[in-house]
Design a protein around this motif. Structure first.
Motif: not given
Lengths: 518, 85
Positions: A207-209, B75, B15, B11, B80-82, B36, A211-217
């Motif tokens: 779940l963390l991966a 953000l 994040l 959540l 950071l993103y992509g 993290y 959401v973090a993939g969708t919103l942050v990284f």
């Protein structure tokens, strides 16, 4: 802190504890027994007196598995032991396993029915034995547990020292449960903080991966996670078959890199291919973050990389204690026994927390249906799980030594479920005080009985086998812990009456005449 | 109800806040990704606790939605993103 803020924190602590408490009770009780997981694997099998306890031949097992299941070469784990195990993925990506004893002298696979008791207890611990959603549910429960702990810390921090010595036997029953709850909570807070964080990280990882993939990284996260968590990238098959160096050479090469390495498992990928990679994974004693990996080329056992304590990337160094602190496998039997005791104390914490929630609700709002149902469900689930696991152990031994040994795995799970449901039904009907008395005494009797039945059926000489001895001692320790709780309960009831919630209210007078006569 | 709001909306907020920390720190986030994730779990739990403090459910919901929105917008100002690996 303002009284209103404190009250909000107390309410939140109570609600979160109540929401997560029963699931956590199951996880902690099963987890306490699971501290002896390896020993349980031995205990669950019928005792064989002539076993020499030596290491089984891993290479022979590997060759036998590959001879009958060539697709297992893609990804396989070998776990050493006196009856070593090979875990491998079939064409449908489902995990299968073979023991060395599953093969006859001609190398044919002759599967025999096996107990699944240790694995069932493990599944109860990490996913409540629920398929698919269980792991994620326990992840969320762990986060709520973490929030309840933070709330508990906020509530108790200002009066920590006072509460440490506050287990008194004066006053009403609720005060007693409250003091017991606070004392256990304060003593074992660091232990619970470890479990809340590591449990949530493991259960909510997907779940963390996501959401973090969708919103942050963004999409780059997947590759970063692979780099952060894996010792070596997954190899692709070249299609060119070559001779492999063999298990003995892999273990020797790993020991040459890390002389103190205790091999826990060997991971083989694309075995038999030019690109085959072998990861000899294990532990280096003397470290909390003790995990180590020696990654080798499959064909000539040359070292590709070594990660070990003091010699690994920061991500691996951060990940290793997540596992070791959760599993308590870093300090030998002493630490595992400590985790076992703290696990049982955790059960007492969750049980007393739920009882307090129900009693507090009654004090605030008067007799309420939700409070009595909560109390009854708490009694039913806690005694049901404890009695269910004991009966599951009994079923294991009785059925293993009967003509229906083939149904041993079903009997273990069936017995647990039947006892859990029966106890829950009983708790919903019986008076709570009587349920508590007989539930405790019944569980004590069952946990005393299991080692006796095991010894009676397999010979009391089997008690000298270290693994059987350890599991039996753990089961008797559970009985002793429950006896201590029963002693406290009886002593308390002798000194003061129970909270009204525990005693069914007498039926209301039906008429004025009855009122007058009373 | 407030705890539920804190669980659901806490959540992404946890994040994203840890993501902002990753954007500020001069260390590549890939090098401390495990930390993290652990930090995010702790913050998520703390946000559930904080979500219980406002006087009403509505206030909790408004605060959490607003905080999520602000964190997401901030953000976007980071690379950071992509960002290229």
């Amino acid at each position: 802190m303002k009284a209103d803020t404190l009250r909000k924190h107390i309410d939140l602590h109570g609600w979160l504890g109540m929401l997560a408490g029963l699931a956590l009770f199951v996880a902690f009780f099963a987890g306490a027994l699971n501290m002896f997981h390896e020993e349980l694997h031995h205990w669950q099998e019928p005792y064989v007196a002539e076993s020499d306890g030596g290491e089984g031949d891993l290479q022979a097992l590997l060759d036998q598995v590959l001879a009958v299941t060539p697709e297992a070469a893609k990804l396989m784990y070998l776990v050493p032991g006196d009856d070593p195990v090979a875990l491998w993925q079939d064409a449908d990506q489902e995990w299968q396993f073979d023991h060395a004893s599953d093969f006859n002298a001609a190398g044919e696979r002759v599967k025999k029915p096996r107990s699944e008791l240790a694995e069932f207890i493990n599944e109860l611990h990490y996913k409540l034995a629920l398929p698919v959603v269980g792991l994620y549910l326990m992840g969320i429960i762990s986060v709520l547990y973490g929030a309840a702990l933070i709330g508990g810390l906020v509530i108790h921090w200002p009066k920590l020292k006072k509460e440490f010595f506050a287990l008194r036997h004066q006053g009403n029953l609720r005060r007693y449960w409250k003091n017991l709850h606070n004392l256990v909570g304060v003593i074992s807070f660091p232990f619970h903080a470890i479990f809340a964080i590591t449990g949530a990280a493991m259960g909510c990882f997907a779940l963390l991966a996501l959401v973090a993939g969708t919103l942050v990284f963004g999409p780059q996260l997947q590759g970063a996670i692979t780099d952060a968590t894996e010792a070596w990238p997954t190899p692709q098959a070249s299609g060119e078959s070559v001779a492999m160096a063999g298990v003995e050479a892999y273990v020797a090469a790993a020991r040459a890199e890390l002389p103190d390495l205790r091999v826990d498992w060997i991971e083989l990928q694309q075995y038999g291919d030019r690109n085959a990679v072998v990861d000899v994974a294990g532990s280096v004693p003397g470290w909390i973050a003790h995990h180590a990996h020696v990654v080798l080329a499959g064909d000539d056992a040359r070292t590709l990389t070594v990660t070990s304590p003091g010699n690994r990337p920061f991500n691996h160094a951060a990940l290793s204690p997540v596992y070791s602190l959760h599993f308590g496998d870093y300090g030998g039997l002493l630490v595992r026994s400590l985790y076992f005791v703290l696990g049982l104390l955790g059960c007492l914490l969750f049980f007393s927390g739920n009882v307090m929630w129900a009693e507090r609700r009654t004090d605030r709002q008067g007799p309420s249906r939700s409070a009595i149902i909560m109390l009854r469900v708490t009694l039913g689930v806690t005694f049901g799980v404890m009695a269910g696991l004991a009966v599951s152990c009994l079923a294991n031994k009785v059925v293993s030594h009967s003509p229906w040994a083939g149904a041993v795995a079903w009997s273990e799970k069936g017995a647990f479920l039947a006892v859990l449901l029966l106890t829950l039904l009983l708790a919903l009907r019986a008076a709570p005080l009587a349920m508590c008395r007989w539930g405790l005494r019944g569980c004590i009797a069952l946990y005393l009985l299991v080692p006796l039945v095991q010894g009676g059926l397999e010979g009391f000489a089997s008690w000298r086998e270290p693994h059987i001895h350890l599991v039996n001692t753990a089961l008797w320790a559970v009985a002793a812990s429950l006896a201590a709780v029963e002693w406290l309960r009886v002593r308390r009831l002798r000194r003061a009456g129970p909270h009204p919630l525990w005693v069914p209210a007498p039926p209301a007078p039906a008429s004025e005449a009855e009122l007058a006569s009373s | 109800m407030r705890a539920l709001l804190g669980t659901v909306l806490g959540l992404p907020l946890a994040l994203m806040l840890c993501g902002l920390l990753a954007a500020i720190l001069p260390v590549d986030w890939r090098q401390w990704l495990v930390l993290y994730l652990l930090l995010s779990v702790v913050l998520w739990s703390a946000l559930i606790t904080l979500a219980a403090l406002p006087a009403s459910h509505w206030r909790t919901a408004v605060w959490l939605v607003a905080a999520n929105g602000v964190a997401w917008i901030v953000l976007q100002t980071t690379g950071l993103y992509g960002a290229a690996a």
